[in-house]
Motif scaffolding. Structure first.
Motif, short mmCIF file in Angstrom:
data_model
loop_
_atom_site.label_atom_id
_atom_site.label_comp_id
_atom_site.label_asym_id
_atom_site.label_seq_id
_atom_site.Cartn_x
_atom_site.Cartn_y
_atom_site.Cartn_z
N ASP A 1 0.98 -1.00 0.04
CA ASP A 1 -0.05 -0.25 -0.05
C ASP A 1 0.86 1.11 -0.01
O ASP A 1 2.05 1.04 -0.24
CB ASP A 1 -0.79 0.06 1.00
N SER A 2 0.21 2.17 0.41
CA SER A 2 1.09 3.55 0.57
C SER A 2 2.46 3.69 1.37
O SER A 2 3.66 4.10 1.07
CB SER A 2 0.12 4.75 0.99
N ARG A 3 2.37 2.64 2.36
CA ARG A 3 3.55 2.64 3.28
C ARG A 3 4.63 1.70 2.46
O ARG A 3 5.72 2.48 2.79
CB ARG A 3 2.85 1.81 4.58
N GLY A 4 4.24 0.83 2.00
CA GLY A 4 5.45 0.21 1.07
C GLY A 4 6.05 1.13 -0.05
O GLY A 4 7.00 1.00 -0.32
N LEU A 5 4.93 1.67 -0.76
CA LEU A 5 5.57 2.81 -1.94
C LEU A 5 6.31 3.53 -1.28
O LEU A 5 7.54 3.99 -1.79
CB LEU A 5 4.25 3.13 -2.22
N MET A 6 6.12 4.28 0.04
CA MET A 6 7.01 5.30 0.46
C MET A 6 8.21 4.67 1.04
O MET A 6 9.21 5.30 0.93
CB MET A 6 6.30 5.91 1.69
N HIS A 7 8.18 3.25 1.60
CA HIS A 7 9.46 2.51 1.95
C HIS A 7 10.37 2.53 0.65
O HIS A 7 11.68 2.53 0.85
CB HIS A 7 9.03 1.20 2.38
N CYS A 8 9.95 2.18 -0.42
CA CYS A 8 10.85 2.28 -1.51
C CYS A 8 11.48 3.50 -1.91
O CYS A 8 12.67 3.55 -2.27
CB CYS A 8 10.01 2.02 -2.88
N LEU A 9 10.73 4.64 -1.68
CA LEU A 9 11.26 5.99 -1.98
C LEU A 9 12.48 6.09 -0.73
O LEU A 9 13.60 6.62 -1.06
CB LEU A 9 10.33 6.86 -1.69
N TRP A 10 12.11 5.79 0.41
CA TRP A 10 13.05 5.89 1.42
C TRP A 10 14.46 5.20 1.14
O TRP A 10 15.64 5.67 1.30
CB TRP A 10 12.66 5.35 2.75
N GLU A 11 14.40 4.05 0.50
CA GLU A 11 15.32 3.22 0.24
C GLU A 11 16.25 4.01 -0.82
O GLU A 11 17.52 4.02 -0.82
CB GLU A 11 15.14 1.84 -0.51
N ILE A 12 16.02 4.64 -1.77
CA ILE A 12 16.76 5.25 -2.66
C ILE A 12 17.18 6.54 -2.07
O ILE A 12 18.51 6.91 -2.36
CB ILE A 12 15.76 5.80 -4.18
#
Length: 694
Positions: free
Chosen positions: A33-44
């Motif tokens: 969901d949005s939480r996982g989408l944001m987690h991908c952004l945090w990784e980069i």
């Protein structure tokens, strides 16, 4: 008879490369969901931050494009593009296509970093419909594209994840697409999340991104982070964050209340030995003892409130669920304060009771950071630090330096230490008092209640949901309210004049105040951090004060008490303000028809009514009755206008924005006079003289 099912080696599945990530994304990013989408952004973003943390980058740019893509750029060293000897692939392809590959496994590229599993960039690549990477190194701009983790090239000049894609056949398709000025380096990653993986409603949260960018800028002093959102209908919105004060400035930013102490910094470094697998020259891992450095940096301050704000970080990665470093911090806090309070027990009047962790944490704002190479986290989401040695190191450093602060003989430090110890002891007394209230003050009827204040006029109902407590201003209004109320479910508690301003007073002063203590005792759910709303004795609390300036002041004082010490009552919408009328107009009807009574609640409403009556040719009795206070009403009038649920009006008190409410309460009721004076002077321009009730 059940059929036998075959199960042999051909039924086993072996997921190769990034296929495992696409098959089980939740294992790597928590959710889709949005939480996982944001987690991908945090990784980069964290990869860029690691460059800044190592001293190689000074700017990071984050752009949310209108086409649902996001781009992260930095001026770091740039991802290596030369060939990695073991795989024969370029470093860029290794980073984005191989799990557990990167420069953070102890190779010396990063002493302390947020990334350490080597899966962040490759996981984002696997879960992206398209990812474009540009690397500037050695005077050249290198580019590479991926589709759902597979390297190749997209057709067309405009970046589009739906464009025709040609997978790479041999070697690493790293292209040189331009030249760069000498000394210019950096990495730019733009990707489109794969909507086949993420839920339809998954969105990038600009507010969360802004908060994270601001937080990172605090944690890495001097780093400039730009967040640009191009998705809005009114055009791009850009914010820039750069702070030079570090976590001391961060703590000041997080502090919600007036200070009791200055911001105290605790810093230090210790070494520890850790047994880890190390890759040998033979290509195999061997267990080996490695000496690590652990840097600790803590900023903390106590305020006048009781809310606790503690943020913890490991290599600037937030650990919202804590871990060993936070456990060591809290352990040292409690140990230091217990030792200091015991040494000053007679002066602080602490008695023999022992401090608990919540007593010390009340009103504390703190930022706890540790930097350590290859920290052990519990899972890829990195929410909990598991490195055992961090607990002892943080605990030792904090205990030693905090004990020195609390026992300092320097005048300024000694004064602050005394103030914070007095606050902690007051919180302990408040907790003990609240526990006693909770144990003894359960719902009792009037015959059973021997410990309730004598002035409480109790109701007969034992149903909490239907019961109401009216806090009445003055004994004269109490007499009328007794006759106007429904004794089945409406209780009355009179207060004499203006209660203590608890925004300025300490907890002990509040508890020793008769009016405040009586109100806490009658509601029966404790106070502050230990307030238990399930133990509240009434479903509604109604503040029934006069409709004048003094009544408004008393209502504000009562709301301040509820906001600071019984906030869940306001948060659940169980506190109301009565709306008594200002005027009573008796309309004279001709003939035998009975006169009609109308009530108005403001001067404007009164003038509008009189104008209407004049237009209709109706007369009214003069003088018009103007209520100065509730005591001027008779029982029928009070019941009809203010207490009868069928006809009354109540104003529900809500806290839509807790931080803004805290600021307003502190402005209106706090101990700092100058801002309040400015507020009154500015507001006086909007007040007409004829509206002043003098």
């Amino acid at each position: 008879m059940a059929q036998r099912s075959e199960y042999d080696a051909r039924h086993l599945s072996v997921l190769e490369g990034l296929e495992a990530v696409r098959k089980r994304p939740g294992m790597y990013i928590g959710s889709t969901d949005s939480r996982g989408l944001m987690h991908c952004l945090w990784e980069i973003i964290d990869n860029s931050v690691d460059e800044a943390l190592a001293g190689y980058a000074s700017t990071i740019s984050i752009v949310l494009h209108r086409d649902d893509s996001v781009e992260v750029s930095d001026d770091g060293r740039g991802i290596p593009v030369d060939v990695e000897p073991r795989t024969g692939l370029s470093g860029l392809e290794v980073v984005f296509t191989k799990l557990h590959a990167g420069g953070k496994f102890g190779g010396g590229s990063y002493n302390a970093s947020g990334g350490l599993h080597g899966v962040g960039a490759s996981v984002v690549n696997a879960l992206s419909a398209r990812l474009d990477a540009k690397v500037t190194r050695a005077g050249k701009v290198h580019a590479m594209s991926f589709r759902r983790g597979e390297p190749g090239t997209f057709a067309g000049q405009r970046p589009d994840p739906e464009a025709e894609f040609t997978a790479a056949q041999d070697g690493s398709p790293v292209e040189v697409v331009g030249k760069a000025k000498r000394g210019v380096t950096g990495t730019s990653i733009r990707y489109w999340a794969d909507r086949h993986i993420f839920t339809a409603d998954a969105r990038f949260d600009d507010a969360e991104l802004t908060a994270r960018a601001r937080q990172t800028a605090f944690l890495v002093p001097g780093l400039r982070i730009t967040v640009r959102d191009e998705r809005g209908p009114e055009g791009p919105v850009e914010e820039v964050f750069q702070f030079d004060g570090g976590i001391g400035e961060f703590t000041d930013f997080l502090s919600p209340d007036p200070s009791v102490t200055d911001i105290w910094r605790i810093q230090g470094q210790e070494t520890f030995t850790e047994r880890v697998p190390v890759l040998g020259d033979d290509g195999h891992s061997h267990m080996q003892d490695v000496e690590r450095d652990c840097e600790v940096d803590v900023a903390l301050r106590w305020g006048t409130g009781y809310e606790t704000t503690v943020r913890s970080f490991v290599n600037i990665i937030a650990t919202p669920k804590g871990g060993t470093h936070l456990a060591g911090f809290e352990q040292a806090l409690l140990k230091s304060f217990r030792k200091a309070v015991e040494a000053n027990a007679r002066r602080l009047k602490a008695g023999n009771d022992k401090l608990e962790k919540d007593d010390v944490l009340a009103g504390l704002t703190a930022v706890v950071t540790v930097r350590v190479a290859e920290p052990q986290f519990e899972g890829q989401t990195k929410e909990i630090l598991g490195t055992p040695a961090a607990r002892q190191i943080v605990s030792r450093l904090v205990e030693k330096q905090l004990t020195g602060r609390l026992s300092s003989t320097r005048r300024a430090e000694k004064q602050q230490a005394t103030s914070v110890m007095e606050k902690v002891v007051s919180e302990m007394k408040s907790r003990i008092s609240a526990r006693m209230h909770k144990e003894t003050q359960r719902r009792k009827n009037a015959l059973e209640s021997s410990t309730m204040p004598a002035k409480l006029v109790e109701c007969r109902s034992k149903d909490v949901d239907s019961s109401e407590l009216f806090i009445v201003e003055g004994d004269s209004a109490l007499g009328t309210a007794k006759l106007a109320r429904s004794s089945d479910y409406q209780a009355l508690l009179p207060i004499r004049g203006k209660i203590l301003n608890v925004q300025k007073a300490s907890v002990s002063d509040m508890l020793s105040n008769a009016e405040c203590a009586a109100l806490l005792q009658v509601i029966g759910a404790g106070s502050g951090r230990s307030f238990d709303i399930d133990a509240a004795r009434y479903g509604k609390v109604v503040l029934m004060t006069d409709a004048d300036v003094d009544g408004a002041h008393i209502r504000t004082l009562l709301l301040t008490l509820f906001f600071r010490y019984m906030r869940p009552m306001i948060e659940q919408g169980r506190v109301f303000a009565a709306v008594p009328p200002l005027h009573r107009v008796e309309i004279i009807h001709p003939g035998r028809r009975a006169n009609e009574v109308r009530y108005t609640y403001s001067e404007a409403e009164l003038y509008q009514l009189l104008s209407t009556l004049e237009h209709e040719g109706l007369r009214y009795k003069e003088p018009i009755q103007r209520y100065k206070g509730l005591g001027e009403m008779d029982a029928d009038q009070l019941s009809e206008t203010t207490m009868d649920p069928a006809r009354r009006s109540l104003r529900r008190i809500r806290v839509q924005d807790a931080e803004e409410a805290e600021r307003i309460f502190d402005l209106l009721m706090g101990s700092v006079v100058a801002p309040r004076k400015d507020f009154i002077i500015q507001g006086s321009e909007a007040v007409a003289k004829e509206r002043i009730d003098a």
